[in-house]
Design a protein around this motif. Sequence first.
Motif, mmCIF file in Angstrom:
data_model
loop_
_atom_site.group_PDB
_atom_site.id
_atom_site.type_symbol
_atom_site.label_atom_id
_atom_site.label_comp_id
_atom_site.label_asym_id
_atom_site.label_seq_id
_atom_site.Cartn_x
_atom_site.Cartn_y
_atom_site.Cartn_z
ATOM 1 N N MET A 279 -7.546 4.626 -6.052
ATOM 2 C CA MET A 279 -6.222 5.524 -6.326
ATOM 3 C C MET A 279 -7.601 7.304 -7.006
ATOM 4 O O MET A 279 -8.942 6.875 -7.471
ATOM 5 C CB MET A 279 -6.103 5.353 -8.078
ATOM 6 N N ASP A 280 -6.993 8.138 -6.864
ATOM 7 C CA ASP A 280 -7.723 8.960 -7.105
ATOM 8 C C ASP A 280 -8.474 9.554 -8.175
ATOM 9 O O ASP A 280 -7.640 9.971 -8.955
ATOM 10 C CB ASP A 280 -6.726 10.417 -6.138
ATOM 11 N N VAL B 77 2.616 5.154 -9.271
ATOM 12 C CA VAL B 77 1.211 5.213 -7.770
ATOM 13 C C VAL B 77 1.079 4.202 -7.168
ATOM 14 O O VAL B 77 1.387 4.852 -6.143
ATOM 15 C CB VAL B 77 0.110 4.925 -9.031
ATOM 16 N N ALA B 78 1.502 3.070 -7.494
ATOM 17 C CA ALA B 78 2.016 1.791 -6.516
ATOM 18 C C ALA B 78 3.215 2.494 -5.394
ATOM 19 O O ALA B 78 2.909 2.116 -3.849
ATOM 20 C CB ALA B 78 2.470 0.581 -6.984
ATOM 21 N N THR C 79 4.109 5.625 -4.813
ATOM 22 C CA THR C 79 3.473 6.485 -3.458
ATOM 23 C C THR C 79 3.606 6.192 -2.866
ATOM 24 O O THR C 79 3.126 6.621 -1.757
ATOM 25 C CB THR C 79 3.557 7.447 -5.062
ATOM 26 N N GLU C 80 1.828 5.264 -3.547
ATOM 27 C CA GLU C 80 0.703 4.828 -2.061
ATOM 28 C C GLU C 80 1.425 4.054 -1.233
ATOM 29 O O GLU C 80 1.312 4.140 0.481
ATOM 30 C CB GLU C 80 0.107 3.883 -2.721
ATOM 31 N N ARG C 81 2.816 3.121 -1.577
ATOM 32 C CA ARG C 81 4.115 3.097 -0.199
ATOM 33 C C ARG C 81 4.273 3.341 0.458
ATOM 34 O O ARG C 81 4.384 3.435 1.693
ATOM 35 C CB ARG C 81 4.689 1.625 -1.336
ATOM 36 N N ARG D 100 2.818 7.040 0.999
ATOM 37 C CA ARG D 100 2.158 7.184 2.394
ATOM 38 C C ARG D 100 1.789 6.007 3.328
ATOM 39 O O ARG D 100 1.874 7.161 4.570
ATOM 40 C CB ARG D 100 0.476 7.346 0.741
ATOM 41 N N SER D 101 2.143 4.899 2.964
ATOM 42 C CA SER D 101 1.452 3.396 3.746
ATOM 43 C C SER D 101 3.026 4.419 5.114
ATOM 44 O O SER D 101 2.243 3.733 6.143
ATOM 45 C CB SER D 101 1.340 2.298 3.967
ATOM 46 N N LEU E 242 -0.468 13.062 -7.004
ATOM 47 C CA LEU E 242 -0.035 12.218 -6.508
ATOM 48 C C LEU E 242 0.630 12.957 -4.776
ATOM 49 O O LEU E 242 0.446 12.789 -4.175
ATOM 50 C CB LEU E 242 0.945 11.478 -6.933
#
Length: 280
Positions: A1-2, A29-30, A32-34, A36-37, A61
């Motif tokens: 996490m940033d 956050v979770a 957003t990360e998904r 991005r992936s 984010l």
Amino acid sequence: MDARVENYIRRGRFYVDGWLRSEAAQVVVALTERQRSLGIAGGIAEIGVHHGKLFILLYLLAQASEKAVAIDLFEDQHLNIDNSGSGDLAKFRRNLERHADNKRLVLHQGNSMDLTGAILTRLADGPLRFVSVDGGHTAEIAAHDVATAESAIAEGGIIIVDDVFNEQWPGVGDGVRRYFERRPNLVPFAIGANKTYFCRPSHRDIYHDAAAAAASTATATEFLGQPVAFLQFLRPGLKDRVAESSAWRHLRTTPIGLPLRWAWHTGRTLRRGLSRNEDF
């Protein structure tokens, strides 16, 4: 996490007036990360930013190329017919600049009932990746704002709606149900921490799993005829929060920390002994 995101969730958000539980922040956050992936890009927006509590997290984010659209009545509070918030432009700007910056900010002051998906898409320079709906809490406004967000998100975009199950604001849930009577190209996938999450049917299972993984436990249930994850979170007690803090890790073996540890354990032993159901 940033680091800026982590600092905001742990400390910064407590200095911004508004409504954002830490559990909801972790889910955002979770997700957003998904995204991005999966290579999903696009701007972010919030209808009803108040003083910026959730908007700042979405802003932090976002990527440098993604616009961030803030929509609120701000100083036109005479149009706030249900008093569901109190947007303040000066406080919003101050909070955003304190915890992030304003380089990608796009401000839209006005009534969301005059907003359309086409206007929102134009403000963000394209379809949006993440939209938060937290504007007026009447059924009419909630239904309209969800419709605006739904017509503006990209494939793989996510919509968060606040207060759908909040008994203080029954109009929000009513408005969401009214909108879904139109059978939109949208499905719910998770509920938790006073937020309800929606996306296109194509990404429901992916986001369902990502949200569930961010929770302590996730129970399978249904909403609007669709399977969703009911997200539950276990909040750590005071002892666990202190034990995990960096300050205590540095203090625990010092001349100050050692007697504190002895006092804690001694007190716990005494409490356990006094609470036993035994005859003396």
